[in-house]
Scaffold this motif. Structure first.
Motif, PDB file in Angstrom:
ATOM      1  N   LEU A   1       0.670  -1.294   0.192  1.00 42.26           N
ATOM      2  CA  LEU A   1       0.105   0.064  -0.094  1.00 42.26           C
ATOM      3  C   LEU A   1       1.061   1.164   0.067  1.00 42.26           C
ATOM      4  O   LEU A   1       0.408   2.192  -0.823  1.00 42.26           O
ATOM      5  CB  LEU A   1      -0.837  -0.099   1.030  1.00 42.26           C
ATOM      6  CG  LEU A   1      -2.038   1.002   1.414  1.00 42.26           C
ATOM      7  CD1 LEU A   1      -2.986   0.797   0.377  1.00 42.26           C
ATOM      8  CD2 LEU A   1      -2.817   1.138   2.523  1.00 42.26           C
ATOM      9  N   GLU A   2       2.030   1.291   0.867  1.00 45.87           N
ATOM     10  CA  GLU A   2       2.985   2.318   0.964  1.00 45.87           C
ATOM     11  C   GLU A   2       3.387   2.589  -0.496  1.00 45.87           C
ATOM     12  O   GLU A   2       3.784   3.655  -0.848  1.00 45.87           O
ATOM     13  CB  GLU A   2       3.838   2.073   1.663  1.00 45.87           C
ATOM     14  CG  GLU A   2       3.205   2.269   3.354  1.00 45.87           C
ATOM     15  CD  GLU A   2       4.444   2.055   4.489  1.00 45.87           C
ATOM     16  OE1 GLU A   2       5.662   1.805   3.777  1.00 45.87           O
ATOM     17  OE2 GLU A   2       3.907   1.943   5.459  1.00 45.87           O
ATOM     18  N   GLN A   3       3.636   1.567  -1.188  1.00 47.25           N
ATOM     19  CA  GLN A   3       4.353   1.882  -2.769  1.00 47.25           C
ATOM     20  C   GLN A   3       3.390   2.375  -3.609  1.00 47.25           C
ATOM     21  O   GLN A   3       3.930   3.066  -4.658  1.00 47.25           O
ATOM     22  CB  GLN A   3       4.880   0.554  -3.106  1.00 47.25           C
ATOM     23  CG  GLN A   3       6.117  -0.338  -2.321  1.00 47.25           C
ATOM     24  CD  GLN A   3       6.170  -1.792  -2.770  1.00 47.25           C
ATOM     25  OE1 GLN A   3       5.652  -2.166  -4.087  1.00 47.25           O
ATOM     26  NE2 GLN A   3       7.022  -2.554  -2.339  1.00 47.25           N
ATOM     27  N   LEU A   4       2.198   2.484  -3.044  1.00 46.08           N
ATOM     28  CA  LEU A   4       1.309   3.081  -4.178  1.00 46.08           C
ATOM     29  C   LEU A   4       0.735   4.658  -3.849  1.00 46.08           C
ATOM     30  O   LEU A   4       0.172   5.247  -4.457  1.00 46.08           O
ATOM     31  CB  LEU A   4      -0.117   2.280  -4.024  1.00 46.08           C
ATOM     32  CG  LEU A   4       0.142   0.735  -4.545  1.00 46.08           C
ATOM     33  CD1 LEU A   4      -1.306   0.082  -4.375  1.00 46.08           C
ATOM     34  CD2 LEU A   4       0.487   0.565  -5.812  1.00 46.08           C
ATOM     35  N   VAL A   5       1.515   4.994  -2.659  1.00 47.73           N
ATOM     36  CA  VAL A   5       1.106   6.553  -2.456  1.00 47.73           C
ATOM     37  C   VAL A   5       1.665   7.559  -3.284  1.00 47.73           C
ATOM     38  O   VAL A   5       0.952   8.318  -3.880  1.00 47.73           O
ATOM     39  CB  VAL A   5       1.787   6.797  -1.026  1.00 47.73           C
ATOM     40  CG1 VAL A   5       1.646   8.060  -0.521  1.00 47.73           C
ATOM     41  CG2 VAL A   5       1.597   5.675   0.178  1.00 47.73           C
ATOM     42  N   SER A   6       2.906   7.193  -3.766  1.00 48.20           N
ATOM     43  CA  SER A   6       3.342   8.338  -4.642  1.00 48.20           C
ATOM     44  C   SER A   6       2.643   8.290  -6.094  1.00 48.20           C
ATOM     45  O   SER A   6       2.471   9.265  -6.679  1.00 48.20           O
ATOM     46  CB  SER A   6       4.816   8.172  -5.017  1.00 48.20           C
ATOM     47  OG  SER A   6       5.521   8.392  -3.741  1.00 48.20           O
TER      48      SER A   6
ATOM     49  N   THR B   1      -0.959   9.567  -5.729  1.00 46.55           N
ATOM     50  CA  THR B   1      -0.991  10.866  -5.190  1.00 46.55           C
ATOM     51  C   THR B   1      -0.475  11.949  -6.268  1.00 46.55           C
ATOM     52  O   THR B   1      -1.110  13.006  -6.545  1.00 46.55           O
ATOM     53  CB  THR B   1      -0.235  11.512  -3.994  1.00 46.55           C
ATOM     54  OG1 THR B   1      -0.461  10.208  -2.848  1.00 46.55           O
ATOM     55  CG2 THR B   1      -0.344  12.537  -3.405  1.00 46.55           C
ATOM     56  N   TRP B   2       0.411  11.632  -6.946  1.00 44.31           N
ATOM     57  CA  TRP B   2       1.199  12.575  -7.850  1.00 44.31           C
ATOM     58  C   TRP B   2       0.849  12.178  -9.253  1.00 44.31           C
ATOM     59  O   TRP B   2       1.463  12.859 -10.060  1.00 44.31           O
ATOM     60  CB  TRP B   2       2.567  12.683  -7.633  1.00 44.31           C
ATOM     61  CG  TRP B   2       2.956  12.951  -6.227  1.00 44.31           C
ATOM     62  CD1 TRP B   2       3.651  12.366  -5.030  1.00 44.31           C
ATOM     63  CD2 TRP B   2       2.622  14.359  -5.686  1.00 44.31           C
ATOM     64  NE1 TRP B   2       3.523  12.935  -3.937  1.00 44.31           N
ATOM     65  CE2 TRP B   2       3.055  14.295  -4.240  1.00 44.31           C
ATOM     66  CE3 TRP B   2       1.997  15.393  -6.037  1.00 44.31           C
ATOM     67  CZ2 TRP B   2       3.006  15.437  -3.396  1.00 44.31           C
ATOM     68  CZ3 TRP B   2       1.756  16.594  -4.901  1.00 44.31           C
ATOM     69  CH2 TRP B   2       2.220  16.406  -3.705  1.00 44.31           C
TER      70      TRP B   2
END
Length: 224
Positions: free
Chosen positions: A73-78, A81-82
Protein backbone atom coordinates in the motif's frame (compact mmCIF):
# COMPACT_ATOMS: atom_id res chain seq x y z
CA UNK A 1 1.37 -0.92 15.67
CA UNK A 2 2.74 0.02 12.26
CA UNK A 3 3.38 3.65 11.50
CA UNK A 4 6.09 3.33 8.88
CA UNK A 5 4.20 5.02 6.07
CA UNK A 6 6.32 7.34 3.97
CA UNK A 7 4.71 10.61 4.94
CA UNK A 8 7.34 12.47 2.94
CA UNK A 9 5.68 11.14 -0.21
CA UNK A 10 2.66 13.26 0.64
CA UNK A 11 4.73 16.41 0.97
CA UNK A 12 6.13 18.71 -1.67
CA UNK A 13 7.71 16.64 -4.47
CA UNK A 14 10.42 19.22 -5.07
CA UNK A 15 11.64 19.19 -1.45
CA UNK A 16 15.35 18.36 -1.53
CA UNK A 17 17.46 16.55 1.06
CA UNK A 18 18.76 19.81 2.56
CA UNK A 19 15.24 21.11 3.15
CA UNK A 20 14.22 17.84 4.78
CA UNK A 21 17.32 17.91 6.98
CA UNK A 22 16.56 21.50 8.05
CA UNK A 23 12.98 20.59 8.85
CA UNK A 24 14.12 17.58 10.91
CA UNK A 25 16.59 19.76 12.83
CA UNK A 26 13.85 22.33 13.47
CA UNK A 27 11.54 19.63 14.73
CA UNK A 28 14.24 18.19 17.02
CA UNK A 29 15.20 21.60 18.42
CA UNK A 30 11.56 22.51 18.99
CA UNK A 31 10.96 19.22 20.80
CA UNK A 32 14.00 19.63 23.07
CA UNK A 33 13.28 23.29 23.88
CA UNK A 34 9.57 22.72 24.33
CA UNK A 35 8.64 25.16 21.58
CA UNK A 36 5.75 24.67 19.16
CA UNK A 37 6.70 23.01 15.89
CA UNK A 38 5.95 25.12 12.83
CA UNK A 39 6.02 24.01 9.21
CA UNK A 40 5.46 25.69 5.93
CA UNK A 41 1.75 26.29 5.26
CA UNK A 42 0.13 23.54 3.26
CA UNK A 43 -0.77 24.10 -0.35
CA UNK A 44 -1.87 21.79 -3.14
CA UNK A 45 0.73 20.96 -5.75
CA UNK A 46 0.21 20.21 -9.39
CA UNK A 47 0.31 16.59 -10.57
CA UNK A 48 3.71 16.01 -12.15
CA UNK A 49 4.03 12.31 -12.87
CA UNK A 50 2.36 9.61 -14.92
CA UNK A 51 0.34 6.84 -13.33
CA UNK A 52 2.17 3.52 -13.26
CA UNK A 53 -0.61 1.29 -14.54
CA UNK A 54 1.67 -1.72 -14.56
CA UNK A 55 2.20 -1.31 -10.82
CA UNK A 56 -1.53 -0.88 -10.24
CA UNK A 57 -2.42 -3.92 -12.33
CA UNK A 58 -0.03 -6.06 -10.27
CA UNK A 59 -1.90 -5.33 -7.04
CA UNK A 60 -4.50 -7.81 -5.82
CA UNK A 61 -6.78 -5.63 -3.71
CA UNK A 62 -8.60 -8.51 -2.02
CA UNK A 63 -5.30 -10.16 -1.08
CA UNK A 64 -3.92 -6.83 0.11
CA UNK A 65 -6.92 -6.35 2.39
CA UNK A 66 -6.81 -9.94 3.69
CA UNK A 67 -3.09 -9.80 4.53
CA UNK A 68 -3.11 -6.13 5.59
CA UNK A 69 -0.16 -5.64 3.22
CA UNK A 70 0.90 -2.16 4.19
CA UNK A 71 4.22 -2.41 2.36
CA UNK A 72 2.44 -2.74 -0.96
CA UNK A 73 0.00 0.00 0.00
CA UNK A 74 2.84 2.38 0.79
CA UNK A 75 4.39 1.76 -2.61
CA UNK A 76 1.21 3.12 -4.20
CA UNK A 77 1.21 6.43 -2.31
CA UNK A 78 3.34 8.38 -4.78
CA UNK A 79 1.74 6.73 -7.77
CA UNK A 80 -1.82 7.68 -6.83
CA UNK A 81 -1.05 11.00 -5.11
CA UNK A 82 1.10 12.60 -7.81
CA UNK A 83 -0.20 10.85 -10.90
CA UNK A 84 -1.82 13.21 -13.39
CA UNK A 85 -4.94 11.36 -14.45
CA UNK A 86 -5.92 14.13 -16.87
CA UNK A 87 -2.78 13.52 -18.88
CA UNK A 88 -3.40 9.78 -19.19
CA UNK A 89 -4.41 8.02 -22.37
CA UNK A 90 -8.14 7.44 -22.40
CA UNK A 91 -7.48 3.78 -23.16
CA UNK A 92 -6.28 3.35 -19.55
CA UNK A 93 -9.36 5.05 -18.13
CA UNK A 94 -11.60 2.02 -18.34
CA UNK A 95 -14.27 1.33 -15.78
CA UNK A 96 -12.23 -1.51 -14.23
CA UNK A 97 -9.12 0.65 -13.86
CA UNK A 98 -11.13 3.52 -12.42
CA UNK A 99 -12.78 1.25 -9.85
CA UNK A 100 -9.39 -0.20 -8.87
CA UNK A 101 -7.79 3.21 -8.50
CA UNK A 102 -10.76 4.42 -6.46
CA UNK A 103 -10.62 1.40 -4.12
CA UNK A 104 -6.87 1.83 -3.64
CA UNK A 105 -7.41 5.51 -2.88
CA UNK A 106 -10.00 4.53 -0.28
CA UNK A 107 -7.54 2.12 1.35
CA UNK A 108 -4.87 4.81 1.39
CA UNK A 109 -7.23 7.30 2.98
CA UNK A 110 -8.28 4.73 5.58
CA UNK A 111 -4.66 4.05 6.46
CA UNK A 112 -3.89 7.77 6.58
CA UNK A 113 -6.77 8.32 8.99
CA UNK A 114 -5.44 5.47 11.14
CA UNK A 115 -1.99 7.06 11.12
CA UNK A 116 -3.48 10.45 11.94
CA UNK A 117 -5.44 9.08 14.90
CA UNK A 118 -2.37 7.34 16.27
CA UNK A 119 -0.24 10.42 15.80
CA UNK A 120 -2.82 12.52 17.63
CA UNK A 121 -2.91 10.02 20.48
CA UNK A 122 0.89 9.86 20.61
CA UNK A 123 1.03 13.65 20.57
CA UNK A 124 -1.42 13.87 23.49
CA UNK A 125 0.61 11.32 25.46
CA UNK A 126 3.84 13.20 24.76
CA UNK A 127 2.17 16.48 25.72
CA UNK A 128 1.07 15.05 29.07
CA UNK A 129 4.53 13.61 29.58
CA UNK A 130 6.07 16.96 28.73
CA UNK A 131 3.77 18.74 31.20
CA UNK A 132 4.72 16.27 33.92
CA UNK A 133 8.41 16.72 33.12
CA UNK A 134 8.08 20.50 33.26
CA UNK A 135 6.39 20.29 36.66
CA UNK A 136 9.07 17.86 37.84
CA UNK A 137 11.80 20.19 36.58
CA UNK A 138 10.22 23.11 38.44
CA UNK A 139 10.01 21.02 41.61
CA UNK A 140 13.65 19.99 41.26
CA UNK A 141 14.63 23.60 40.67
CA UNK A 142 12.87 24.65 43.87
CA UNK A 143 14.50 21.79 45.74
CA UNK A 144 17.92 22.83 44.43
CA UNK A 145 17.27 26.39 45.60
CA UNK A 146 16.43 25.14 49.10
CA UNK A 147 19.45 22.84 49.19
CA UNK A 148 21.67 25.67 47.97
CA UNK A 149 20.52 27.81 50.91
CA UNK A 150 21.09 24.92 53.33
CA UNK A 151 24.58 24.44 51.90
CA UNK A 152 25.44 28.09 52.49
CA UNK A 153 24.16 27.81 56.07
CA UNK A 154 26.22 24.66 56.66
CA UNK A 155 29.32 26.39 55.33
CA UNK A 156 28.78 29.27 57.74
CA UNK A 157 28.32 26.84 60.62
CA UNK A 158 31.46 24.98 59.58
CA UNK A 159 33.53 28.16 59.53
CA UNK A 160 32.15 29.11 62.95
CA UNK A 161 32.92 25.65 64.35
CA UNK A 162 36.47 25.81 62.98
CA UNK A 163 37.04 29.18 64.64
CA UNK A 164 35.66 27.83 67.95
CA UNK A 165 37.83 24.72 67.73
CA UNK A 166 40.89 26.89 67.00
CA UNK A 167 40.12 29.06 70.02
CA UNK A 168 39.75 25.99 72.29
CA UNK A 169 43.00 24.60 70.93
CA UNK A 170 44.84 27.82 71.77
CA UNK A 171 43.29 27.88 75.25
CA UNK A 172 44.19 24.22 75.87
CA UNK A 173 47.77 24.88 74.79
CA UNK A 174 48.03 27.86 77.14
CA UNK A 175 46.54 25.93 80.09
CA UNK A 176 48.90 23.01 79.48
CA UNK A 177 51.91 25.31 79.38
CA UNK A 178 50.86 27.01 82.66
CA UNK A 179 50.33 23.67 84.41
CA UNK A 180 53.77 22.45 83.32
CA UNK A 181 55.42 25.63 84.59
CA UNK A 182 53.63 25.37 87.97
CA UNK A 183 54.67 21.74 88.34
CA UNK A 184 58.30 22.60 87.59
CA UNK A 185 58.25 25.36 90.26
CA UNK A 186 56.73 23.13 92.95
CA UNK A 187 59.19 20.22 92.58
CA UNK A 188 62.17 21.68 94.63
CA UNK A 189 60.00 22.46 97.67
CA UNK A 190 58.54 18.97 97.66
CA UNK A 191 62.02 17.46 97.44
CA UNK A 192 63.21 19.50 100.40
CA UNK A 193 60.21 18.58 102.49
CA UNK A 194 60.61 14.84 101.95
CA UNK A 195 63.87 14.35 104.13
CA UNK A 196 62.36 16.25 107.05
CA UNK A 197 59.26 14.13 106.92
CA UNK A 198 61.32 10.94 106.75
CA UNK A 199 63.46 12.04 109.73
CA UNK A 200 60.40 12.81 111.80
CA UNK A 201 58.91 9.44 110.91
CA UNK A 202 62.13 7.67 111.99
CA UNK A 203 62.11 9.48 115.33
CA UNK A 204 58.56 8.41 115.96
CA UNK A 205 59.45 4.80 115.21
CA UNK A 206 62.41 4.70 117.73
CA UNK A 207 61.47 3.26 121.25
CA UNK A 208 61.49 5.65 124.18
CA UNK A 209 64.17 4.71 126.75
CA UNK A 210 63.00 4.96 130.36
CA UNK A 211 65.58 6.11 133.00
CA UNK A 212 66.94 3.24 135.14
CA UNK A 213 67.38 4.03 138.87
CA UNK A 214 70.80 3.13 140.38
CA UNK A 215 71.88 2.98 143.99
CA UNK A 216 75.26 4.51 144.60
CA UNK A 217 76.56 4.66 148.12
CA UNK A 218 73.21 4.27 149.70
CA UNK A 219 71.66 6.98 147.49
CA UNK A 220 69.31 6.32 144.68
CA UNK A 221 70.38 7.99 141.44
CA UNK A 222 68.58 7.91 138.14
CA UNK A 223 70.69 6.73 135.25
CA UNK A 224 69.53 7.80 131.98
Amino acid sequence: MRLTMDIEALGTPSMDAASKANRDQLHLASTVLGLPVTYHPFKFESRRSRIDWRLLHGVDIDKLIHNTDLDTLEQLVSCITWGDIEAEDTRHLSEGNFVKVFRLAQLLLEYLLYVQDNLNYTNSVLERSRTAMVLNAQSLSSRCHVLRGQLKSCKRELRRARKTAKTFEIMATAVGAGAAAAAATAVPGVAAAQPAAQQQQQQQQQPVQQPVPAIVSGHQQTVP
